[in-house]
Each structure stands twice: as C-alpha cells, then as structure tokens.
Design a protein around this motif. Structure first.
Motif, mmCIF file in Angstrom:
data_model
loop_
_atom_site.group_PDB
_atom_site.id
_atom_site.type_symbol
_atom_site.label_atom_id
_atom_site.label_comp_id
_atom_site.label_asym_id
_atom_site.label_seq_id
_atom_site.Cartn_x
_atom_site.Cartn_y
_atom_site.Cartn_z
ATOM 1 N N PRO A 134 23.775 -12.232 -15.244
ATOM 2 C CA PRO A 134 22.978 -13.127 -14.345
ATOM 3 C C PRO A 134 23.462 -14.251 -14.138
ATOM 4 O O PRO A 134 22.740 -15.216 -14.072
ATOM 5 C CB PRO A 134 21.652 -13.015 -15.029
ATOM 6 C CG PRO A 134 21.931 -12.765 -16.438
ATOM 7 C CD PRO A 134 23.208 -12.150 -16.495
ATOM 8 N N TYR A 135 24.810 -14.561 -13.599
ATOM 9 C CA TYR A 135 25.230 -15.720 -13.180
ATOM 10 C C TYR A 135 26.325 -15.587 -11.795
ATOM 11 O O TYR A 135 26.619 -14.467 -11.591
ATOM 12 C CB TYR A 135 26.051 -16.362 -14.304
ATOM 13 C CG TYR A 135 27.255 -15.654 -14.599
ATOM 14 C CD1 TYR A 135 28.439 -15.996 -13.981
ATOM 15 C CD2 TYR A 135 27.437 -14.539 -15.715
ATOM 16 C CE1 TYR A 135 29.766 -15.489 -14.481
ATOM 17 C CE2 TYR A 135 28.445 -13.977 -15.827
ATOM 18 C CZ TYR A 135 29.685 -14.602 -15.533
ATOM 19 O OH TYR A 135 30.931 -13.972 -15.739
ATOM 20 N N ILE A 136 26.237 -16.612 -11.348
ATOM 21 C CA ILE A 136 26.971 -16.934 -10.011
ATOM 22 C C ILE A 136 28.222 -17.724 -10.562
ATOM 23 O O ILE A 136 27.985 -18.794 -11.316
ATOM 24 C CB ILE A 136 26.375 -17.445 -8.874
ATOM 25 C CG1 ILE A 136 25.147 -16.510 -8.491
ATOM 26 C CG2 ILE A 136 27.244 -17.791 -7.622
ATOM 27 C CD1 ILE A 136 23.987 -17.383 -7.851
ATOM 28 N N LEU A 137 29.510 -17.369 -9.968
ATOM 29 C CA LEU A 137 30.612 -18.114 -10.417
ATOM 30 C C LEU A 137 31.451 -18.983 -9.198
ATOM 31 O O LEU A 137 31.644 -18.316 -8.273
ATOM 32 C CB LEU A 137 31.669 -17.159 -11.201
ATOM 33 C CG LEU A 137 32.889 -17.650 -11.511
ATOM 34 C CD1 LEU A 137 32.750 -18.708 -12.829
ATOM 35 C CD2 LEU A 137 34.076 -16.685 -11.947
ATOM 36 N N PHE A 138 31.563 -20.291 -9.542
ATOM 37 C CA PHE A 138 32.228 -21.193 -8.868
ATOM 38 C C PHE A 138 33.484 -21.358 -9.545
ATOM 39 O O PHE A 138 33.608 -21.891 -10.709
ATOM 40 C CB PHE A 138 31.669 -22.394 -8.372
ATOM 41 C CG PHE A 138 32.588 -23.448 -7.569
ATOM 42 C CD1 PHE A 138 32.746 -23.463 -6.383
ATOM 43 C CD2 PHE A 138 33.334 -24.581 -8.433
ATOM 44 C CE1 PHE A 138 33.466 -24.158 -5.522
ATOM 45 C CE2 PHE A 138 34.192 -25.230 -7.586
ATOM 46 C CZ PHE A 138 34.372 -25.338 -6.384
ATOM 47 N N VAL A 139 34.737 -21.305 -8.871
ATOM 48 C CA VAL A 139 36.110 -21.766 -9.609
ATOM 49 C C VAL A 139 36.681 -22.426 -8.722
ATOM 50 O O VAL A 139 37.058 -22.333 -7.491
ATOM 51 C CB VAL A 139 36.764 -20.414 -9.910
ATOM 52 C CG1 VAL A 139 38.136 -20.816 -10.644
ATOM 53 C CG2 VAL A 139 35.998 -19.394 -10.875
ATOM 54 N N GLY A 140 37.048 -23.847 -9.239
ATOM 55 C CA GLY A 140 37.808 -24.737 -8.252
ATOM 56 C C GLY A 140 37.786 -26.069 -8.498
ATOM 57 O O GLY A 140 37.003 -26.396 -9.538
ATOM 58 N N ARG A 141 38.425 -26.882 -7.938
ATOM 59 C CA ARG A 141 38.277 -28.470 -7.831
ATOM 60 C C ARG A 141 36.924 -28.822 -7.381
ATOM 61 O O ARG A 141 36.308 -28.280 -6.611
ATOM 62 C CB ARG A 141 39.476 -29.090 -7.090
ATOM 63 C CG ARG A 141 40.829 -28.921 -7.487
ATOM 64 C CD ARG A 141 41.758 -29.826 -6.634
ATOM 65 N NE ARG A 141 41.960 -29.039 -5.311
ATOM 66 C CZ ARG A 141 41.927 -29.674 -4.486
ATOM 67 N NH1 ARG A 141 42.132 -30.948 -4.237
ATOM 68 N NH2 ARG A 141 41.973 -29.201 -3.012
ATOM 69 N N VAL A 190 17.634 -18.866 -4.733
ATOM 70 C CA VAL A 190 17.926 -17.663 -5.322
ATOM 71 C C VAL A 190 17.006 -17.409 -6.390
ATOM 72 O O VAL A 190 16.483 -18.270 -7.168
ATOM 73 C CB VAL A 190 19.624 -17.530 -5.656
ATOM 74 C CG1 VAL A 190 20.143 -17.765 -4.449
ATOM 75 C CG2 VAL A 190 19.739 -18.623 -6.611
ATOM 76 N N ASP A 191 17.191 -16.201 -6.949
ATOM 77 C CA ASP A 191 16.282 -15.931 -8.039
ATOM 78 C C ASP A 191 16.344 -16.758 -9.216
ATOM 79 O O ASP A 191 17.588 -17.042 -9.741
ATOM 80 C CB ASP A 191 16.679 -14.403 -8.517
ATOM 81 C CG ASP A 191 15.440 -13.830 -9.444
ATOM 82 O OD1 ASP A 191 15.221 -14.309 -10.565
ATOM 83 O OD2 ASP A 191 15.007 -12.740 -9.113
ATOM 84 N N ALA A 192 15.327 -17.429 -9.985
ATOM 85 C CA ALA A 192 15.354 -18.222 -11.212
ATOM 86 C C ALA A 192 16.393 -17.643 -12.240
ATOM 87 O O ALA A 192 16.576 -18.339 -13.094
ATOM 88 C CB ALA A 192 14.012 -18.810 -11.406
#
Length: 203
Positions: free
Chosen positions: A26-33, A51-53
């Motif tokens: 249950p996680y969303i991922l951001f990769v970058g500067r 989004v869903d808690a």
C-alpha cells in the motif's frame, strides 16, 4: 532554431529486471530529484489528500529544493533518500503505482526523455506519468503506463483509485503486457539499430 537540417529522435532503452511483482504493497512511489518541476511536492500537497488514507507515498531521491523538503514532512510520506540497484527494483515492483508527476513551469522546466517511467515499467511497476514533453515518449499510454494531465490533481487521484481497485489478475495481465512492450520497444539493440540507421541516412 538549432540550425540542424537533419534531426531524428531515438528514444532510449532500459533492461528488464528479474523481480517478480507479486501482491502490491500500500504505497505510491516517487523516484527522482526533489525540485519543483518534478512535481513531488505538488503531488503531496494536492493529490495525496485525495487518495485512500491507507496508501502512503515513498520518496526515493535527493533534496534539491527547500519547498520540496518541507513537503516531505507530511505524515503519509516516507523519505528514503537515494535508492539504487536491487533495492530500487524491488521498490518499483512492489508499489501500488509509480508516479512521474512533472509540472509545466515554462521552458526552463522542459523534460527530455522520461527514462524513469520506462525503468519503472521494466521493473514491473504500474506507471502514472504527466503527459508532458519527452515524458510522453517514454510511456505507451494504456500499455506501459498511463499518461495524465500535468497538474490535474483530480485526474491523478481517480487513476490511483482505479489501479488500487484492480484485481490481482488485472494487475498481472497489465504488467505482463507492459513488460513485453518495454522489451520490444525500449531495448538497447533497437537503439543501436535506429542510431546506425540515422547516421546512414544523415545529410
């Protein structure tokens, strides 16, 4: 104008990892500067509350901007710092979704080929990317990921909800098709062939 008379764009490539996607966590991922144009801070402030808690945001990258650093203090954000190799492969494969939420901040924010989107799909992730600049060249919409309007928080929240509601069979089918397409369209032999062809037909 650059003055060049013969121009051909050859999209870059990546390698498929051997990570099995399995059940999403249950996680969303951001990769970058962590700079404004990459959109992480915007996503935290405008999309994450919609989004869903049960979903939180994992951020892998390096802080370059004070406002982006401030956004990381959100209670549903986990900042891991930079991630590489097998650790990054696994983060991508296990995420409910991978986001590339770039913003259009003018010509100074122009984004070239969005390799991080292609890499995310190659690792078995479900990629959501801004339909912006060269990022659009790195995603086959509906096949290797989804292109969404830059800066439209509601559209991003709705697509995340849709993906979060997929059955395991729906997710498996999407990822299998996505990885097969990445292997075909974003391979290094294809880059080599197109580059050689461009030189052979230059001038």
């Amino acid at each position: 104008r650059s003055g060049f008379q013969s121009v051909r764009v050859v999209p870059l490539a990546t390698h498929l990892s051997q990570i099995e996607a399995g059940e999403p966590e249950p996680y969303i991922l951001f990769v970058g500067r962590l700079i404004p144009q990459k959109g992480c801070g915007w996503f935290i402030r405008n999309v994450l509350p919609l989004v869903d808690a049960r979903l939180h945001l994992v951020v892998a990258g390096i802080v370059w901007n004070a406002d982006e650093k401030e956004a990381l203090a959100h209670p549903r954000v986990t900042f891991r710092g930079p991630a590489f190799g097998a650790e990054l492969n696994k983060l991508r494969a296990r995420a409910t979704a991978i986001i590339v939420p770039n913003l259009d901040l003018g010509m100074e924010s122009f984004e070239g080929f969005g390799l991080t989107a292609t890499e995310g799909a190659a690792d078995g992730g479900v990629v959501l990317a801004a339909d912006l600049h060269g990022i659009a060249d790195a995603v086959r919409d509906g096949v290797t990921g989804f292109l969404l309007p830059a800066g439209d928080a509601q559209s991003w929240a709705e697509k995340i909800h849709e993906i979060d509601c997929w059955t395991q069979a729906q997710r498996r089918t999407f990822i299998e098709n996505s990885r097969a397409t990445v292997a075909r369209l974003y391979s290094w032999p294809r880059v080599a062939d197109e580059t050689l062809d461009a030189y052979n037909h230059a001038g």
